[in-house]
Design a protein around this motif. Structure first.
Motif, PDB file in Angstrom:
ATOM      1  N   ARG A 398     -16.628  -6.428  -4.295  1.00 56.61           N
ATOM      2  CA  ARG A 398     -16.399  -5.500  -3.183  1.00 56.61           C
ATOM      3  C   ARG A 398     -17.257  -4.247  -3.287  1.00 56.61           C
ATOM      4  NH1 ARG A 398     -15.663  -9.250  -0.434  1.00 56.61           N
ATOM      5  NH2 ARG A 398     -14.200 -10.733  -1.367  1.00 56.61           N
ATOM      6  N   GLU A 399     -17.707  -3.914  -4.489  1.00 51.97           N
ATOM      7  CA  GLU A 399     -18.634  -2.796  -4.633  1.00 51.97           C
ATOM      8  C   GLU A 399     -20.018  -3.156  -4.110  1.00 51.97           C
ATOM      9  OE1 GLU A 399     -18.244   0.337  -5.650  1.00 51.97           O
ATOM     10  OE2 GLU A 399     -16.087   0.005  -5.777  1.00 51.97           O
ATOM     11  N   VAL A 423     -13.400   4.418   0.700  1.00 51.60           N
ATOM     12  CA  VAL A 423     -13.811   5.226  -0.447  1.00 51.60           C
ATOM     13  C   VAL A 423     -13.272   6.632  -0.228  1.00 51.60           C
ATOM     14  CG1 VAL A 423     -16.001   5.893   0.589  1.00 51.60           C
ATOM     15  CG2 VAL A 423     -15.769   5.886  -1.895  1.00 51.60           C
ATOM     16  N   LYS A 476     -18.954   3.297   2.313  1.00 52.85           N
ATOM     17  CA  LYS A 476     -18.898   2.531   1.062  1.00 52.85           C
ATOM     18  C   LYS A 476     -20.282   2.347   0.444  1.00 52.85           C
ATOM     19  CE  LYS A 476     -16.476  -1.462  -0.838  1.00 52.85           C
ATOM     20  NZ  LYS A 476     -15.617  -0.612  -1.676  1.00 52.85           N
ATOM     21  N   PRO A 478     -22.626  -0.142   0.589  1.00 52.22           N
ATOM     22  CA  PRO A 478     -22.769  -1.403  -0.146  1.00 52.22           C
ATOM     23  C   PRO A 478     -24.238  -1.790  -0.293  1.00 52.22           C
ATOM     24  CG  PRO A 478     -22.244  -1.848   2.139  1.00 52.22           C
ATOM     25  CD  PRO A 478     -22.232  -0.349   1.988  1.00 52.22           C
TER      26      PRO A 478
END
Length: 532
Positions: A398-399, A423, A476, A478
């Motif tokens: 998920r990171e 986050v 986030k 990504p």
């Protein structure tokens, strides 16, 4: 029984003092019932004998009658307190069970959580939790109370009326009642599972028929669907009849057992009276106590009848999710040098900063491919940084990967709370993300980051809700961003601004977007079509 042990431990530790108080009052109720009937039997027999002997006027009727009234009123009060405390303890225990279940589900991977979203699974979980309330109310507490009561009554009878009477009652009830309940529990497991399974199928079938009634009518298949549901109903009734038959047979066996033990107590009492060891009034106590102790068994009948349903529910509730495979000890440098995304078919590779538009007709598999990449479905032939998605630990995956599906996932709360799901970012970062998706002006007009949304994000239009989830994905940061129809419901100008804003906010992120329109936007390096 092994499946029930973890559930029993959890239920007992949730409210131990409430459980203890309820158990004590359960024993008090049963003991008072046995004492009430035993004293009443002795009183009736003793007064009758005194009357026949012509000494009735000298017989003390006041103290026994006072004892009868005390036991009757005390038993009523104890029964009320026992019901209040045991139900309170059970509700506390079920609340703890629900919290424990939700905590355990929260630790599951995204794929397992996705599987839990179906209405059938949710309905089954609710039904299973409800079934487990009988573990305490109808099985555990009545069983413990019955054991303690029989032990104390055995000692009291041995002291008051003689050990032959005590052994006749304990020896009759103990092993035979255990055998009856064991057989009932064994016979209830299979039909209980069948009843639960057929009820779930029938419920889903009725819901599906109501939901699709128009297409069923137009397709002239309503009668066929109704016949299938009637067949399911017939199977459910058949399993219910089998379960009811086992319950009624156990009830008949318990009735015979009570009559037999009462007869044994009568014979033992008569033997003691005939040999002059006890008076007729004392010898009669065992008969009435044997009848009173039937209450300890009859209240367990319902619990053991539902034993199969409880065990099935405990197995499903207690089942742990299979652990995801963990990443191997491959050197970190090798992982980072691998492509962010590689798909064998259709031969697709993404590196940092790449953006590819995925096109194709509806049903061609664009969304399914995104789900596989995100680790939410089987992902053969797909690798992220050199490893299959299901070989990554959930948190690490998920990171790296973020996916924005077609359906916006928002909660009832403020804009800030919805953005913070991704986050823990500051207000400046949130406003930059909102600006990237052309939503900042709208949010300011609504009151800023503290503006509240209703359940599921109600209060925003479909396009605005979609852009809010896109802003959350931007926060986030990504390495791989998966977008499923990100511009659906947006006008052309807003769609262009959103795509350009995402690229500007995430310059090094690899982007794979499934699109029906807008695939020719300048942010995309190439366009790949999936053919049915």
């Amino acid at each position: 029984m092994r499946a029930l042990l973890p559930i029993i431990r959890l239920l007992l530790t949730a409210a131990p003092w409430a459980m203890a108080r309820g158990a004590i009052l359960s024993v008090v109720v049963l003991l008072m019932g046995a004492a009430l009937l035993g004293l009443s039997g002795w009183f009736i027999t003793a007064t009758g004998i005194a009357g026949l002997a012509g000494i009735g006027i000298a017989f003390d009727v006041f103290r026994p009658s006072a004892g009868v009234r005390f036991l009757a009123l005390g038993r009523t009060a104890a029964r009320y307190g026992e019901r209040v405390l045991t139900h309170d303890a059970t509700l506390r225990a079920l609340a703890a069970l629900r919290v424990n279940l939700l905590r355990r589900q929260a630790r599951l991977g995204a794929r397992d959580l996705t599987n839990l979203r179906s209405e059938a699974v949710l309905t089954r979980i609710v039904s299973d939790v409800d079934a487990l309330d009988g573990v305490v109310l109808r099985l555990l507490l009545p069983g413990l109370a019955a054991i303690v009561t029989h032990g104390l009554v055995f000692l009291a009878l041995g002291w008051l009326a003689g050990w032959p009477i005590a052994w006749a009652i304990l020896g009759g009830y103990g092993p035979l009642a255990t055998l009856i309940f064991w057989r009932l529990a064994r016979r209830s497991i299979r039909p209980s599972d069948a009843v639960e399974a057929q009820d779930q199928k029938l419920r889903r079938g009725v819901i599906d028929m109501i939901r699709n009634r128009q297409s069923l009518i137009l397709g002239a298949t309503l009668g066929k669907r109704e016949a299938a549901l009637m067949a399911l109903n017939s199977d459910a009734r058949k399993a219910a009849r089998e379960l009811d038959l086992a319950d009624r047979n156990a009830g008949a066996a318990l009735s015979v057992l009570v009559a037999a033990v009462t007869g044994l107590a009568l014979l033992a009492g008569g033997w003691l009276v005939a040999r002059g060891f006890e008076s007729p009034a004392v010898g009669a106590i065992g008969v009435f106590v044997a009848l009173a102790l039937a209450e300890t068994l009859l209240q367990l009948r319902r619990g053991f009848s539902d034993y199969g349903r409880m065990v099935g529910a405990a197995r499903r509730i207690g089942a742990q999710a299979k652990p995801r495979a963990t990443i191997s000890d491959r050197p970190q440098a090798d992982l980072m040098s691998s492509p962010i995304l590689a798909i064998e078919k259709p031969g697709l590779t993404l590196k940092p900063g790449d953006a590819i538009a995925l096109t194709g007709p509806s049903g061609s598999g664009k969304t399914s491919l995104l789900m596989q990449i995100a680790g939410l479905a089987d992902s053969d032939g797909i690798s992220i940084l050199g490893r299959a998605p299901d070989h990554w630990p959930e948190a690490a995956l998920r990171e790296i990967v973020a996916m924005v599906p077609q359906r916006s996932a928002l909660i009832a709360g403020t804009i800030r709370e919805n953005l913070s799901l991704a986050v823990n970012a500051g207000d400046d970062a949130m406003w930059r993300a909102l600006n990237a998706v052309a939503l900042d002006d709208v949010i300011r007009q609504r009151g800023g980051l503290d503006a509240r949304l209703n359940e599921a994000g109600a209060g925003l239009s479909g396009g605005q809700a979609r852009r809010l989830t896109l802003a959350r994905a931007i926060l986030k940061s990504p390495r791989l961003l998966l977008l499923d129809e990100p511009t659906e419901g947006l006008d052309a100008d807003t769609a262009n601004r959103v795509l350009a804003g995402i690229r500007e906010a995430l310059p090094e992120t690899a982007i794979l977007a499934a699109l029906h329109r807008g695939a020719d936007h300048s942010v995309f390096d190439m366009r790949m079509s999936i053919v049915l």
